[in-house]
Enzyme design. Sequence first.
Site, short mmCIF file in Angstrom:
data_model
loop_
_atom_site.label_atom_id
_atom_site.label_comp_id
_atom_site.label_asym_id
_atom_site.label_seq_id
_atom_site.Cartn_x
_atom_site.Cartn_y
_atom_site.Cartn_z
N CYS A 273 0.85 -1.09 0.07
CA CYS A 273 0.06 0.10 0.01
C CYS A 273 0.80 1.37 0.00
O CYS A 273 1.68 1.61 0.88
CB CYS A 273 -0.83 0.06 1.15
N LYS B 85 2.17 -9.57 -0.51
CA LYS B 85 2.09 -8.76 -1.64
C LYS B 85 2.81 -7.61 -1.34
O LYS B 85 2.92 -6.71 -0.49
CB LYS B 85 0.63 -8.40 -2.13
#
Length: 392
Positions: free
Chosen positions: A123, A163
């Site tokens: 993010c 991720k």
Amino acid sequence: MRDNGGMTAPLAPSLAPPATLAVGPYTVRPPVVLAPMAGITNAPFRTLCREFSGGKGLFVSEMITTRALVERNEKTMQLIRFDATETPRSIQLYGVDPVTVGKAVRMIADEGLADHIDLNFGCPVPKVTRKGGGSALPYKRPLLRAILHEAVSNAGDLPVTMKMRKGIDDGHLTYLDAGRIAVEEGVTAIALHGRTAAQHYGGTADWDAIARLKEHVPEIPVLGNGDIWSADDALRMVRETGCDGVVVGRGCLGRPWIFGDLVAAFEGTGELARPALREVAGVMRRHAELLGEWIGDEARGVIDFRKHVAWYLKGFSVGSEMRKKLAITSSLAELDSLLGELDLDQPWPDGADGPRGRTSGNNRVVLPDGWLKDPYDCAGIGADAELDTSGG
């Protein structure tokens, strides 16, 4: 879309063989994953994507903060509710403090809250990176290792994946080091978004980085993410990078049927959805209805749906005034009435398969003071850096 008489178009012949992805004990066939997206990949949207895919693929929740989960925050407990048909149930966790991450993972494992845990190190938004989280965190190698160790150690039989992005910026790339640490700590698979945090969602994703990561960590699956706007893009990414699967984010905004296209592409069944506006309107209505049922309030469901309107209508001839009206609806009846006023016989527009969602780039990354001085100095980072709300 194919099941209800929608228009279709031929799919280019696949140059990549059908493949499967192993995520711990789970076989993902074809190797297609819905990217976690804040405010988007809640249970209703995951339901739509799964329906179009025929239940094939892996569909991950929006970001859940470990602190909020451990504290059993009401909103967070709502966000981790899965539909009875979801399997495996996938949760993405965000955390900065290894102890809190470990507690959250142990809670999920002990209480059977999910079947798969994905960790967020990708993010780029300021409220996350300024705490040292998301795409900022892998720069601190010892902290990354500690979080992964606590997650894997507390997960029991649940597979843990991660991720991430290439790094903070072109001068501070972290993905190869992070990949090696992940392998050493027992992570099951890695997804790489081929952009830095500084790029946000601008520019072009670096697929070469995905190929380099695959070569660097051949022990575990590597999934590619970034600039997959069509099924052909997904096949091309696999072909060009050698990655083991694809993660689709912004490409599915207003287009949950892309997962049907992806299944067709990987299985070689030969058709792409090309829905007319009438069919798109039907999906819009169902999306809003599902949100209302999930939230437990029709008006709040329709209000939450508003953000999706522009994505669904991309490329269609719908006037600005009508778009404004659709973006302020607050009931299903009002939504039905406005959708009924559209020229519903419009075919799928040319160019609507292209980029959608955020495209901003070249942003300064907001980081904690002195974050870049030493990648091995993790002093001062602790539980107070945790976010207390989920969903981004």
